[in-house]
Design an enzyme around this catalytic site. Sequence first.
Site, PDB file in Angstrom:
ATOM      1  N   GLN A  87       0.864  -1.179   0.000  1.00 43.85           N
ATOM      2  CA  GLN A  87       0.000   0.000   0.000  1.00 43.85           C
ATOM      3  C   GLN A  87       0.904   1.233   0.000  1.00 43.85           C
ATOM      4  OE1 GLN A  87      -3.040  -0.552  -0.747  1.00 43.85           O
ATOM      5  NE2 GLN A  87      -4.326  -0.765   1.074  1.00 43.85           N
ATOM      6  N   SER A  88       0.476   2.305  -0.648  1.00 41.71           N
ATOM      7  CA  SER A  88       1.377   3.433  -0.903  1.00 41.71           C
ATOM      8  C   SER A  88       1.677   4.257   0.338  1.00 41.71           C
ATOM      9  CB  SER A  88       0.792   4.349  -1.991  1.00 41.71           C
ATOM     10  OG  SER A  88       0.683   3.646  -3.210  1.00 41.71           O
TER      11      SER A  88
END
Length: 679
Positions: free
Chosen positions: A22-23
Amino acid sequence: MNTSELVLPNHLSRRAAIYVRQSTPQQVLTNQESLRLQYALTQRARDLGWPDASIDVIDTDLGRSGATTEGRVGFQELVSQVALGQIGILIAYDATRLARNCSHWYQLLDLCGRASCLIADRDGVYDPASVNGRLLLGLKGQISELELHTIRARLAAGILNKAKRGDLSVMLPTGLERTDLGEVIKTPDREVQDRLTLIFLAMLEQRTAPKVLRVLKGRNLRIPRRDRYGEIQWREPTTTQIVDVLRNPAYAGAFAYGRTRIRYENGVATKRRDVTAAHQWKVFLKDRYPAYVSWENFEKIGAMLRDNYSEYRKRSSRGVPRDGKILLQGIAYCGHCGRKMTVQYKGKPCYTCMQRASTAGDPICQVVWGDAVDAQVLDCFFQALSMADIDLSNRPLVEADSRREEFLRGQRQQIERLRHAARLVERQYRHSDPENRLVTGELERRWETALRELRHAEEALEVQQQKQEDWTIPSELLEMFKQIGPRLPELWQEPLLSWSQKKSLLRSLIEKVVLKRNNDQVGIRVVWRGGDVTEVTIPTTVGRFEQLSNFEEIRQIIVTMARQGKTDKQIATSLTQSGHRSPRSHVVLPSTVTRLRKLNGIFHQEKLCQPHIVPGYLRPYQLAQRLKIRPHWIYDRIRNGTIKMKKHATYKAYLFPDTPQTIRKLELFLAGKVDSISF
C-alpha cells in the site's frame, strides 16, 4: 489445480511469491478491502498448482510508495530471490503494486525473463521471456506510470487552483495562527509579536543577520519557535533562524505558494531549489495576513540579504562590507573580462582578477595596487559628496532611541514570562505529594532552573538600564557635520568610523568601480548609484623601466642632458618637474638616471671611489684576515664600544695602523686579557 498452460513443472518446483503493498500508512489503515484482496492472492497461487508450504507472502513494504525502490526492503528481497532462481511465479494484484516507474519495471521484466520466472496478476499469467507476455506487461507498466502522473497532476492542479483563490491552508510561521473559522490572526502573546517586530527593526538598522544575532545575544533575548507539536518554545537565536524569519513573506502579510521548485528523479523528489524573486512564485497575494513588517521594508531586507551573500563565481554580489583597508571590496570589477575582482592583503594590498587562472589555468588577467586606486576613488567620492545636501535632522537619532526602547521592552516582557513560568512551577511543586520524591525532586529541579533563568534575565536588563547612552550629537562633531563637504577628508581620518562603516558610506553613492590596467596606467570608471559615470586615469608602478609608456622619451632626454654635462641629480630633478617618474616611484630617481646613462655608454667621474688599500693602514677585513677572524667581530666591538676608535677624516672609514702594536693589542683583546682597547 493448474489453470494456465504457461505453468510448467520447473516453475512448480520453485516457490510462489505474493507481493503486497500500500502506498501510504493512511491507506494501510483505511483501505482495508484493497488489503484483503491482495492477501487473497494466495488462493490464486493454490489454483495455479503451488502448495501452501511453497507460497511466500512479502508484505514488508506496506506504507511505501512504488515510485522508487528506495526504502522498499520487501521489493529488494523479492528481486534478489528472483535473480537466484528461487521464485517460479511472482503474483501481485496489478502492475502498480510492483512498480510505478518504467525503468524499474523493465529491469524486473528482464530479470524475470532471464530467470524463467512467471508474473501473474488478477487478470492472467504472463511469461516475460515471450514476445506477447513482454508486450502486455510493458503496456501495463506504462499505464501504471501514466496513472501515477495523472493522479499527481490532478492533485497539483486542484491545490494550485485553491492557492490562487487564497483559500489553501498552508503551515503558518511562528507568530501567526489560524482560528476555527479559518481566519489568520497574530499570536495573542504580545511578547511573541514584539520579538518578531524587533527582529525586522534590528535588521533595518544593522543590515546583516549576524549583527542582529549579536544584538539579541548581547541582550540575552530569545526568539519564539514552534516545536513538532506546534507549541511555541523560546530558544537561543541562530543566524539560520533569523534569516528564515526575515525571508518569510507571511510576516509581510503576503500569501505565497510555489516559492520552491522540486526536481523528480525516478519519480522521487531529489532536489529542492528556492526561487527568491516574488514574480517567479506560482501564487503571490498581498494583504492576506496581518503583517509584522511592510512589504516595502520586506523587499528592502531581502535585497540586503542577497547583497550580503558573497558568492563570487555564481552571482558576483557585492557582499557585506568587512574590516580591512581595501575600500572597494565587493564593488571592483575587471575592465578586461568584466568579472568581479578579489582583494588580497598578502604583501601589498591589491585587486586581482584571477578567476580564469584558478578555474581554467589561464594567466592572471590583471593585478592593480589598491592604495593609489582607493585614493583616487575616495577623492571622487569627496567631490561628489561636497555637492550633496547633508540632512542634519534629528529623526535618525529619535529612531535609534526608539529601537533601544524596543529592546528594553523585549527584555521586560521576557522577564515577565519567566516570572510567570517560575510561579507556575512553584505551584506545581507545592501541590505535589512530599512523600513522592521522584515527582517532587523533578519539580524542585525545574523550579530552580526557572529561578536561575529569571535571575539571569533580570541581571541582563539591569546592565542595559545602567548604560547611559547619550543620543545627542556632541557640539564639536555637530560643527564638523555642518561643514561636512569641505572637511570630509579631515573627518575621514578621524578614528570615528571603522573600515566597514567607511565602505558602507562609499556604497551609499557608488554602485561599482571598473578597473582596467594598461602597463603603467590604470583606467578607473566609477559608476554612481544614479547611473552617472566618472572616468579618470592614474599612473601605477611597474616592474621595469621599459614598461613605462614614455620610456623612449625619457631615455632621449637623459642621453641629451648627460652629453651636455648635467649631473644625474640635475637630470632626475628636471624629469620629475616635467611629469615623468621612475618605474616604482612617483618621481625620477638619480639611480634610474645613472643606470640608463651607463646603458647608453655615457660615463661620468662624478664621485671617485675610495681605494680599498690605504698605505700605512689596515681596513677591518684586512685585519680580520691576519687574525683569522670574521670582520663582523671587529665591527660588532666597535659598535658596542669595547674597541674605541673613530672613522678616518679623509677616507670616512675605520682604519687601523699597520703596526705590530695593533696586532698585539687585538691578540690580547681576543685572549680576554684586556676588557677594551683604543686606537
